[in-house]
Design a protein around this motif. Structure first.
Motif, mmCIF file in Angstrom:
data_model
loop_
_atom_site.group_PDB
_atom_site.id
_atom_site.type_symbol
_atom_site.label_atom_id
_atom_site.label_comp_id
_atom_site.label_asym_id
_atom_site.label_seq_id
_atom_site.Cartn_x
_atom_site.Cartn_y
_atom_site.Cartn_z
ATOM 1 N N PHE A 57 10.281 -2.668 10.583
ATOM 2 C CA PHE A 57 8.971 -3.150 10.159
ATOM 3 C C PHE A 57 9.127 -4.250 9.114
ATOM 4 O O PHE A 57 10.135 -4.323 8.403
ATOM 5 C CB PHE A 57 8.150 -2.001 9.561
ATOM 6 C CG PHE A 57 7.785 -0.928 10.542
ATOM 7 C CD1 PHE A 57 6.573 -0.961 11.218
ATOM 8 C CD2 PHE A 57 8.666 0.127 10.797
ATOM 9 C CE1 PHE A 57 6.238 0.035 12.128
ATOM 10 C CE2 PHE A 57 8.334 1.123 11.707
ATOM 11 C CZ PHE A 57 7.114 1.072 12.374
ATOM 12 N N ASP A 58 8.115 -5.079 8.998
ATOM 13 C CA ASP A 58 8.092 -6.070 7.924
ATOM 14 C C ASP A 58 8.017 -5.341 6.590
ATOM 15 O O ASP A 58 7.288 -4.352 6.454
ATOM 16 C CB ASP A 58 6.887 -7.001 8.072
ATOM 17 C CG ASP A 58 7.021 -7.934 9.269
ATOM 18 O OD1 ASP A 58 8.177 -8.196 9.684
ATOM 19 O OD2 ASP A 58 5.981 -8.387 9.780
ATOM 20 N N GLY A 59 8.782 -5.816 5.615
ATOM 21 C CA GLY A 59 8.711 -5.222 4.290
ATOM 22 C C GLY A 59 10.065 -4.788 3.773
ATOM 23 O O GLY A 59 11.084 -4.874 4.461
ATOM 24 N N SER A 60 10.058 -4.293 2.539
ATOM 25 C CA SER A 60 11.277 -3.881 1.865
ATOM 26 C C SER A 60 11.406 -2.353 1.902
ATOM 27 O O SER A 60 11.035 -1.729 2.889
ATOM 28 C CB SER A 60 11.274 -4.409 0.428
ATOM 29 O OG SER A 60 12.498 -4.170 -0.219
ATOM 30 N N HIS A 61 11.882 -1.760 0.831
ATOM 31 C CA HIS A 61 12.158 -0.328 0.872
ATOM 32 C C HIS A 61 10.887 0.495 1.096
ATOM 33 O O HIS A 61 10.916 1.516 1.790
ATOM 34 C CB HIS A 61 12.846 0.116 -0.427
ATOM 35 C CG HIS A 61 13.291 1.542 -0.402
ATOM 36 N ND1 HIS A 61 14.184 2.027 0.534
ATOM 37 C CD2 HIS A 61 12.953 2.607 -1.185
ATOM 38 C CE1 HIS A 61 14.396 3.325 0.320
ATOM 39 N NE2 HIS A 61 13.653 3.695 -0.707
ATOM 40 N N PHE A 62 9.790 0.065 0.522
ATOM 41 C CA PHE A 62 8.546 0.823 0.664
ATOM 42 C C PHE A 62 7.622 0.194 1.710
ATOM 43 O O PHE A 62 6.401 0.227 1.581
ATOM 44 C CB PHE A 62 7.861 0.969 -0.695
ATOM 45 C CG PHE A 62 8.545 1.989 -1.566
ATOM 46 C CD1 PHE A 62 8.319 3.342 -1.402
ATOM 47 C CD2 PHE A 62 9.460 1.584 -2.519
ATOM 48 C CE1 PHE A 62 8.972 4.277 -2.171
ATOM 49 C CE2 PHE A 62 10.128 2.513 -3.300
ATOM 50 C CZ PHE A 62 9.882 3.871 -3.126
ATOM 51 N N PHE A 63 8.221 -0.340 2.765
ATOM 52 C CA PHE A 63 7.461 -0.897 3.884
ATOM 53 C C PHE A 63 6.465 0.105 4.439
ATOM 54 O O PHE A 63 5.398 -0.262 4.940
ATOM 55 C CB PHE A 63 8.424 -1.307 5.010
ATOM 56 C CG PHE A 63 8.999 -0.125 5.746
ATOM 57 C CD1 PHE A 63 8.376 0.387 6.876
ATOM 58 C CD2 PHE A 63 10.136 0.519 5.277
ATOM 59 C CE1 PHE A 63 8.876 1.504 7.531
ATOM 60 C CE2 PHE A 63 10.651 1.628 5.926
ATOM 61 C CZ PHE A 63 10.022 2.122 7.059
ATOM 62 N N ILE A 64 6.798 1.390 4.393
ATOM 63 C CA ILE A 64 5.968 2.420 5.018
ATOM 64 C C ILE A 64 4.576 2.467 4.407
ATOM 65 O O ILE A 64 3.603 2.852 5.059
ATOM 66 C CB ILE A 64 6.663 3.797 4.940
ATOM 67 C CG1 ILE A 64 5.933 4.816 5.817
ATOM 68 C CG2 ILE A 64 6.783 4.265 3.502
ATOM 69 C CD1 ILE A 64 6.679 6.132 5.957
ATOM 70 N N PHE A 65 4.470 2.046 3.153
ATOM 71 C CA PHE A 65 3.169 2.048 2.485
ATOM 72 C C PHE A 65 2.506 0.677 2.527
ATOM 73 O O PHE A 65 1.300 0.564 2.341
ATOM 74 C CB PHE A 65 3.328 2.519 1.039
ATOM 75 C CG PHE A 65 4.034 3.849 0.938
ATOM 76 C CD1 PHE A 65 3.570 4.954 1.641
ATOM 77 C CD2 PHE A 65 5.175 3.996 0.166
ATOM 78 C CE1 PHE A 65 4.230 6.174 1.574
ATOM 79 C CE2 PHE A 65 5.838 5.213 0.081
ATOM 80 C CZ PHE A 65 5.368 6.306 0.790
ATOM 81 N N ASP A 66 3.296 -0.358 2.767
ATOM 82 C CA ASP A 66 2.733 -1.712 2.893
ATOM 83 C C ASP A 66 2.328 -2.024 4.327
ATOM 84 O O ASP A 66 1.465 -2.876 4.561
ATOM 85 C CB ASP A 66 3.752 -2.754 2.423
ATOM 86 C CG ASP A 66 4.120 -2.596 0.951
ATOM 87 O OD1 ASP A 66 3.234 -2.201 0.175
ATOM 88 O OD2 ASP A 66 5.285 -2.850 0.589
ATOM 89 N N SER A 67 2.979 -1.358 5.279
ATOM 90 C CA SER A 67 2.693 -1.590 6.703
ATOM 91 C C SER A 67 2.183 -0.294 7.352
ATOM 92 O O SER A 67 2.602 0.072 8.454
ATOM 93 C CB SER A 67 3.964 -2.080 7.415
ATOM 94 O OG SER A 67 4.440 -3.274 6.870
ATOM 95 N N THR A 68 1.282 0.367 6.663
ATOM 96 C CA THR A 68 0.838 1.687 7.101
ATOM 97 C C THR A 68 0.213 1.661 8.489
ATOM 98 O O THR A 68 0.449 2.562 9.304
ATOM 99 C CB THR A 68 -0.158 2.284 6.094
ATOM 100 O OG1 THR A 68 0.435 2.286 4.798
ATOM 101 C CG2 THR A 68 -0.530 3.699 6.474
#
Length: 258
Positions: free
Chosen positions: A227-238
């Motif tokens: 996914f797009d994003g860094s370590h906390f992608f899961i919360f930025d690309s929910t």
């Protein structure tokens, strides 16, 4: 109203008792159940999210912290399987991925195999055989170094860490969870469940090969999504994460029905 053990551990932000699948979500180091609030909203009512609240934070602040991945998984076993008999999938981010894996193994040994495991932002357990790539053991570091590490990862807003009262409140849980993750020693145990591994494209914590190694822990299907994003992608690309989880679980239901 009587409080049950599951009420202490699990948060249902969007109750969906008619959902065919429940998704148990396990937070990152220093995290809490509320980190999965948006994911719960995205998946409801098709999938019911049960977000785990670890002891020693927020409304469980007075409870003793649990400094071991294995102990956390052991305590969660009865909590997760006691509520109802619906198929259960597990999703864990960072440290939570390790807890989810260990919980899945315990569920499997008790005859309640999880229908899927979604590890996020963490290298596979088989790679956890000792300190990794000469990494610093941050649970042994001073407060300033540990907090700087958390700020760099982006898990806690910098302005919150700047508040001394908040720092004192959250630091014990952060250090405890870093200890749990950094002292975890994995093995080559295998789940009978499919594994859907997730990672951020620019995550400095894990390489694609390290995430891909989760395939070694499944006797069933494996898939990896970047996914797009860094370590906390899961919360930025929910929204994208929710779509991936929904599609994966929907395809399993279709396969089972065939």
């Amino acid at each position: 109203m009587t409080t049950t053990t599951s009420d202490l551990w699990l948060r249902r932000f969007h109750p969906a008792p008619d959902a065919a699948v429940k998704l148990v979500c396990l937070p990152h180091a220093g995290g809490s159940a509320t980190s999965f609030l948006r994911l719960s909203r995205e998946l409801s009512p098709t999938i019911e999210v049960l977000a785990v609240q670890y002891p020693g934070r927020q409304d469980r602040i007075r409870e003793p912290l649990i400094g071991s991945v294995a102990e956390l998984a052991g305590l969660l076993l009865d909590v997760v399987v006691e509520r109802d008999s619906r198929p259960t999938a597990l999703l864990g981010h960072s440290m939570g991925a390790l807890v989810a894996f260990e919980l899945g193994l315990r569920m499997q040994s008790h005859g309640v195999r999880p229908v899927a495991l979604f590890p996020s932002g963490r290298r596979a357990p088989i790679l956890h055989r000792g300190p990794h790539r000469d990494e610093v053991q941050y649970h042994l570091a001073g407060d300033a170094e540990l907090l700087a590490r958390v700020a760099r990862l982006g898990g806690t807003a910098a302005h919150l860490l700047a508040d001394e009262y908040i720092r004192r409140a959250v630091l014990p849980a952060i250090r405890n969870d870093f200890r749990a993750a950094e002292t975890y020693r994995g093995g080559d145990a295998v789940l009978d469940s499919p594994i859907f591994a997730m990672t951020g494209r620019t995550d400095p914590e894990v390489t694609l090969d390290e995430v891909r190694s989760w395939e070694l822990h499944s006797r069933d299907a494996f898939d990896m999504r970047v996914f797009d994003g860094s370590h906390f992608f899961i919360f930025d690309s929910t929204t994208a994460v929710a779509a991936y989880a929904s599609s994966a679980l929907g395809s399993l239901a279709t396969t089972d029905a065939a």
